[in-house]
Enzyme design. Sequence first.
Site, mmCIF file in Angstrom:
data_model
loop_
_atom_site.group_PDB
_atom_site.id
_atom_site.type_symbol
_atom_site.label_atom_id
_atom_site.label_comp_id
_atom_site.label_asym_id
_atom_site.label_seq_id
_atom_site.Cartn_x
_atom_site.Cartn_y
_atom_site.Cartn_z
ATOM 1 N N CYS A 413 -17.230 -54.629 -18.985
ATOM 2 C CA CYS A 413 -17.476 -55.692 -19.966
ATOM 3 C C CYS A 413 -18.060 -55.039 -21.210
ATOM 4 C CB CYS A 413 -18.446 -56.725 -19.397
ATOM 5 S SG CYS A 413 -18.823 -58.069 -20.521
ATOM 6 N N GLU A 447 -11.035 -52.393 -17.931
ATOM 7 C CA GLU A 447 -10.579 -53.274 -16.864
ATOM 8 C C GLU A 447 -9.466 -54.182 -17.368
ATOM 9 O OE1 GLU A 447 -12.515 -56.646 -13.910
ATOM 10 O OE2 GLU A 447 -13.735 -54.979 -14.661
#
Length: 554
Positions: A413, A447
Site C-alpha cells: 500500500c 501488488e
Amino acid sequence: MAPSTPSTPHGGGRAGSEGSPAPTVAAPGTYTIEDVISGVKIFVRKPLPNGQEEQRKAEILSTRPKPKPSAFAPPPPPDAPPPDPRDDTEYYVHYVEFNKRLDEWVGGSRLITDKEMEWPKTKDEDKKKKEKVGKATPGASTPTRQAGSPRPTGSLLKKAATKAASAVGKAHPLAKGTSKGKVPQKSKGKDQSDLGNDEDDDQDEDGDLSVDADGDVSMGGSDGGEIDGDGEIDLSGPQNPQAAPKVFSKKQEIEKLRTSGSMTQSHSEVSRVKNLDKLQIGKHEVETWYFSPYPIEYAHLPVLYICEFCLLYYPTFTQLKRHRSKCTLLHPPGNEIYRHDNISFFEIDGRRQRTWCRNLCLISKCFLDHKTLYYDVDPFMYYCMTIKDEFGCHLIGYFSKEKESAEGYNVACILTLPQHQRKGYGRVLIEFSYELSKVEGKLGSPEKPLSDLGLLGYRAYWQEKIVELLLNSDDEISLEEIAQKTSITHGDIMHTCQALQMIKYYKGGHIIHLTDAVLEQHRKTMSKNRRSIDPTALKWKPPVFSRAQLAFGF
C-alpha cells in the site's frame, strides 16, 4: 425529512396516465424538494475555491436527517444566520462526470429546483433493457450443450448458494436485519466483503495496495465471490485469470480517472458514504475523500484534529493543544534508514508499533476508496517518508511492505498525503521501494492489480527507467539485463513496452524500439527539476524474521 417516494405526483412526476410510459425528466416547476429521492439527478450548487459557485448535475446517492451537532462541536457564533428549514434533510451527491472523491453531503438549500430533474430508471425499465440485450439476433443459432459434455458449474453454484442464503435468511432468527436473505460471504484470500451500510458496517481486512494522484499510488487485491444486484452470489472466477491486463491509451486513462476515480475491489467499501469532512494535520487542513472507520462519536465533526507526529486524533483543538504540550515524539517511531538533504525514511515494524500504524491506516483510508486493512498491521513493515524542519520530521507519505510475500511484491500500500501531492513525492516513494529491492537482490513489483492512478504513476516510473537505461547502453541489452539493473519484473517491463508501442518485429525476432514520441516525452521529463533517491545515503539491511515472528494471529 424527504420521503422515500414522491408523496404527491406533480406534472413532471413519475405517475403518468394508465398505459402511458412514465416521464424520465421532470420539467422545472413540476416538482418540489419533497420529490427528491435517492437515484434522481438534479443540479446542485457547488462552491468553488475562488468564492464563486458552479451549478453541477449530480446524482443523489443517499438521504438522511441532518445529524445533531456533536458534543465536541463548537457552538455557532451569535451572529450566525438562522438555519434554513430545507437543510433539515441532507443529500449525499455524486457529481456527474467528476471524480468520486468529490462526493459530499449537501443541505437541501443547495439543490436547484428551478431546473429539470432526471428520475431514476424503474426496475421494469432495467428489466426490459436486459431482456433486449439478451435476445438473440435473427438468424443466429443458439448454442446447445452436447450430450456427455460437462455442465457449466458456475450457474449451479450460483443457484445453490442463492438458495442456501435465502434459506438462512428465512430460518435464522438473527437474519431479520438482512435484506432479501443475503448473508455476508467470505471471499478468497484475505478479502472479506460485508453487506452492512455506511458507518455501521464491520471493518473488512485485506492486503489491498493503493496509490493516489500524481504518481501517488493506489492498488488493490482481487476479490473472491461477489453478490450482484439480483441477490445472487457470483462464485465463478474470472473468465481468463492468466489474461494480460487491459492496456489503455493515455487519453483513455485520464478520462477514466476523471469520471470514475480509483479502481474499486471491494464494492461494499465504496457504498459507504464519507463520514468526515476535514482533517487538521499540523498546519494543513485537508478535505477527506472517502469513508474511514473512526469512532462514531467523531463522525459529524466539522474538523478532526490529528497530531502529526503520533497520529492520535482529537475532536477539539483544545484537546490537541493539551496533547502537544505532553507529546515528545518528533518523528515516526522507527529506525531512520535514509537521510538526504531534508528527506528521511523511517522503517517501522507493524508488530512493534501497532497503535501508530493503525492510526496511519485510518488516515490513509480517508484518501483510498478501497483500502480495507485498518487493524491487522502485524504482517507489514511501514516505510514512512518525512521532511525535516526546525519543529521535527513531518510525514509526507508512506508505503507498506509484507514481511513475507509469496508473490514477490515489494509494495502493499502506498500513499502521498494530499497536502504534499503534485510535488514529485509519489515518484520518490516508488523509487525508494525499488532501491530496497536492489539491496535485497530481488525483482520487485507492486501488488496487483493496479488501480488507474497507480498504473499511471508506476508506468511513468517504469518508462523513465527503461528508456534511460536503453539510451545509456552502447551495446545490445536483453530483457533479463534490464530487469536485473532496474529490479523491475519482466512482466512489468513487457507491459510498459507494449503500452508505449515499443515492441517491434524485426528480422524474425522482437526488439524494443524507441519511438520519437517516447524520446520526446523522456526529454521533457528529464528537463524538469525533480527529487530522486541517492543510493549512497541508504543505510539498511533486509530484516530477517523467525518462523514465530511470521505467525500472525494463528
